[in-house]
Design a protein around this motif. Sequence first.
Motif, PDB file in Angstrom:
ATOM      1  N   LEU A  23      45.405  46.156  40.910  1.00  0.00           N
ATOM      2  CA  LEU A  23      46.863  46.042  40.997  1.00  0.00           C
ATOM      3  C   LEU A  23      47.394  47.257  41.737  1.00  0.00           C
ATOM      4  CD1 LEU A  23      47.678  44.960  37.322  1.00  0.00           C
ATOM      5  CD2 LEU A  23      47.622  43.501  39.355  1.00  0.00           C
ATOM      6  N   ALA A  61      48.855  41.878  43.098  1.00  0.00           N
ATOM      7  CA  ALA A  61      47.477  41.619  42.697  1.00  0.00           C
ATOM      8  C   ALA A  61      46.647  41.431  43.962  1.00  0.00           C
ATOM      9  CB  ALA A  61      47.409  40.374  41.823  1.00  0.00           C
ATOM     10  N   GLN A 111      52.345  38.459  43.017  1.00  0.00           N
ATOM     11  CA  GLN A 111      53.037  39.481  42.226  1.00  0.00           C
ATOM     12  C   GLN A 111      52.647  39.407  40.752  1.00  0.00           C
ATOM     13  OE1 GLN A 111      57.240  38.908  42.476  1.00  0.00           O
ATOM     14  NE2 GLN A 111      57.406  39.852  44.474  1.00  0.00           N
ATOM     15  N   VAL A 112      52.732  40.571  40.110  1.00  0.00           N
ATOM     16  CA  VAL A 112      52.587  40.674  38.666  1.00  0.00           C
ATOM     17  C   VAL A 112      53.756  41.514  38.182  1.00  0.00           C
ATOM     18  CG1 VAL A 112      51.178  41.574  36.775  1.00  0.00           C
ATOM     19  CG2 VAL A 112      50.070  40.563  38.775  1.00  0.00           C
ATOM     20  N   ARG A 113      54.491  41.010  37.227  1.00  0.00           N
ATOM     21  CA  ARG A 113      55.618  41.764  36.662  1.00  0.00           C
ATOM     22  C   ARG A 113      55.284  42.139  35.237  1.00  0.00           C
ATOM     23  NH1 ARG A 113      60.379  41.425  39.602  1.00  0.00           N
ATOM     24  NH2 ARG A 113      60.331  39.871  41.245  1.00  0.00           N
ATOM     25  N   ARG A 114      55.439  43.404  34.941  1.00  0.00           N
ATOM     26  CA  ARG A 114      55.216  43.876  33.572  1.00  0.00           C
ATOM     27  C   ARG A 114      56.502  43.692  32.779  1.00  0.00           C
ATOM     28  NH1 ARG A 114      51.923  49.482  34.531  1.00  0.00           N
ATOM     29  NH2 ARG A 114      50.000  48.492  35.191  1.00  0.00           N
TER      30      ARG A 114
END
Length: 91
Positions: free
Chosen positions: A31, A65, A53-56
Amino acid sequence: MVHPHERTPGLARLLQTRLLTDHHASLGATLVEQADHRAHAAFQAWGWEDIGQVRRPSGPAVLRALVLPLGERAADRPDGLAHNARTQRPE
């Protein structure tokens, strides 16, 4: 990331290759913060593919990613994800 070194050009890519060689995996994953354009560009230059995309939920940072196929490429598996003796888990 590795700080550029004038006597060893390509050191980061060499370290990446060394770290990922001889592992029993067919895919590398990481990431990268979306705002870190230099890191993102470096990974893509080394063959990593951006898959989204990766959203926390706990923070505002959006991550990208990236994956790197590690298996051998063949005519029937150009993505390099074919399983073989090298990419199987040891028994």
